[in-house]
Design an enzyme around this catalytic site. Structure first.
Site, mmCIF file in Angstrom:
data_model
loop_
_atom_site.group_PDB
_atom_site.id
_atom_site.type_symbol
_atom_site.label_atom_id
_atom_site.label_comp_id
_atom_site.label_asym_id
_atom_site.label_seq_id
_atom_site.Cartn_x
_atom_site.Cartn_y
_atom_site.Cartn_z
ATOM 1 C CG ASN A 21 -33.387 60.230 -41.933
ATOM 2 O OD1 ASN A 21 -33.522 60.425 -42.646
ATOM 3 N ND2 ASN A 21 -34.620 61.762 -41.392
ATOM 4 C CD1 TRP A 22 -27.532 57.311 -43.077
ATOM 5 C CD2 TRP A 22 -27.441 56.540 -45.033
ATOM 6 N NE1 TRP A 22 -26.777 56.450 -42.450
ATOM 7 C CE2 TRP A 22 -26.498 55.786 -43.928
ATOM 8 C CE3 TRP A 22 -27.198 56.022 -45.837
ATOM 9 C CZ2 TRP A 22 -25.272 54.833 -44.448
ATOM 10 C CZ3 TRP A 22 -26.449 54.707 -46.435
ATOM 11 C CH2 TRP A 22 -25.440 54.649 -45.504
ATOM 12 C CE LYS A 23 -32.047 64.560 -41.332
ATOM 13 N NZ LYS A 23 -32.067 66.311 -40.823
ATOM 14 C CG HIS A 65 -37.959 63.807 -40.666
ATOM 15 N ND1 HIS A 65 -37.634 65.100 -40.494
ATOM 16 C CD2 HIS A 65 -37.170 63.474 -40.002
ATOM 17 C CE1 HIS A 65 -36.613 65.164 -40.549
ATOM 18 N NE2 HIS A 65 -35.902 64.137 -39.773
ATOM 19 C CD GLU A 123 -35.387 66.747 -42.937
ATOM 20 O OE1 GLU A 123 -35.441 66.070 -43.731
ATOM 21 O OE2 GLU A 123 -34.279 68.206 -41.781
ATOM 22 C CD GLU A 174 -36.061 64.292 -35.319
ATOM 23 O OE1 GLU A 174 -34.565 63.391 -35.582
ATOM 24 O OE2 GLU A 174 -36.415 64.127 -37.036
ATOM 25 N N GLY A 213 -30.216 70.338 -37.711
ATOM 26 C CA GLY A 213 -29.159 70.489 -38.982
ATOM 27 C C GLY A 213 -28.795 71.986 -38.888
ATOM 28 C CB SER A 242 -27.795 69.407 -33.545
ATOM 29 O OG SER A 242 -28.247 70.105 -34.946
ATOM 30 N N GLY A 296 -29.494 62.977 -37.840
ATOM 31 C CA GLY A 296 -28.853 63.072 -38.855
ATOM 32 C C GLY A 296 -27.626 63.029 -39.619
ATOM 33 N N GLY A 297 -26.687 64.251 -40.072
ATOM 34 C CA GLY A 297 -25.789 64.585 -39.980
ATOM 35 C C GLY A 297 -24.411 64.128 -39.422
HETATM 36 P P1 13P Z 1 -29.464 65.920 -37.739
HETATM 37 O O1 13P Z 1 -28.733 65.297 -36.728
HETATM 38 O O2 13P Z 1 -28.786 66.881 -38.533
HETATM 39 O O3 13P Z 1 -29.835 67.813 -36.820
HETATM 40 O O4 13P Z 1 -30.934 65.594 -38.081
HETATM 41 C C1 13P Z 1 -31.397 64.989 -36.749
HETATM 42 C C2 13P Z 1 -32.229 64.473 -37.977
HETATM 43 O O5 13P Z 1 -33.287 65.628 -38.831
HETATM 44 C C3 13P Z 1 -32.927 63.048 -38.208
HETATM 45 O O6 13P Z 1 -34.443 62.946 -38.714
#
Ligand code: 13P
Length: 253
Positions: A9-11, A96, A98, A168, A174, A213, A234-235
């Site tokens: 997930n590149w956000k 998600h 967020e 999640e 993050g 993470s 994510g990251g």
């Molecule tokens: P991180 O891997 O950056 O913690 O993000 C997880 C995430 O929200 C994937 O959708």
């Protein structure tokens, strides 16, 4: 055996050019990876078409990070599931944390998004997870159960067969604070139990991914858990080597 997935997930990261470069970098090394996982990348809407083209005929599948509740019309700024499907993308991340947190997404809206997703032949990656406060006050089970029941329980059996769930925990996203393998397994087994109450044996086939993470250093331990079928990353998905190294967490399978 359930299908295994590593989804990135590149956000809201990368320009279209950087995104294309990232996928090309992943593709350059993917041939050397013996991972048994299916790779999905979910770039921003603006890069979907271009990235689908780059990934066509390869082992990488493409997804979006959201879709509109409605099918078309006067909804300024929205992107419909039909538009996403027309790019050649196959997946959509829905719910998600967020989006629940910053854009007020609720089960009602997510049910509409689910309808759009399935009517356009896309596979949803439906996210659930508790906040730190909810975990510490012991409400985590009720919260996650409600997130599952209020949305997934409205699916038909046929739709349910094409569902990916992602657990999640909000406190692990993050933050560098990863859930322990035991915490992930405990919640994944619980989610599968909730799904089984409604869909019976079909739930044994539902991929449940862990997100929060995930890094090359912790992926193998988490993915070794019985009810963990991969990761939503994510990251670390913004770095080709790290993303592939996470997939290598399945090598032992
Ligand atoms: P991180 O891997 O950056 O913690 O993000 C997880 C995430 O929200 C994937 O959708």
């Amino acid at each position: 055996m359930r299908k295994k997935f590593v989804a990135g997930n590149w956000k809201m990261n990368t320009t279209p050019e950087q995104g294309v470069e990232l996928v090309k970098n992943i593709l350059r090394s993917i041939g050397h990876s013996c991972a048994s996982a299916n790779y999905i990348v979910c770039p921003p809407f603006t890069h979907l078409s271009e990235i689908v083209k780059v990934a066509r005929g390869t082992a990488i599948r493409i997804g979006a990070q959201n879709c509109a509740e409605e099918s078309k019309g006067a909804y300024t700024g929205e992107v419909s599931a039909e538009m996403i499907a027309a790019t050649g993308a196959s997946y959509v991340i829905l719910g998600h944390s967020e989006r629940r947190q910053y854009y007020g997404e609720t089960s009602d809206g997510l049910n509409k998004k689910m309808r759009q997703t399935y009517s356009n032949g896309l596979v949803p990656i439906y996210c659930v997870g508790e906040t730190l406060e909810e975990r510490e006050s012991g409400k985590l089970w009720d919260v996650v159960k409600a997130q599952v029941e209020e949305v997934v329980f409205h699916l038909s059996e046929v739709e349910f067969r094409h569902l990916i769930v992602a657990y999640e925990p909000v406190w692990a996203i993050g933050t560098g604070k990863v859930a322990t393998a035991a915490q992930a397994q405990e919640m994944h087994a619980f989610i599968r139990k909730v799904l089984t109450a409604k869909f019976g044996d079909l739930a044994a086939k539902t991929p449940i991914l862990y997100g929060g993470s995930v890094k090359p250093e912790n992926a193998a331990e988490i993915f070794a858990m019985e009810d963990v079928d991969g990761g939503l990353v994510g990251g670390a998905s913004l770095n080709a080597a790290d993303f592939l190294a996470i997939g290598d967490g399945f090598r032992e399978d």
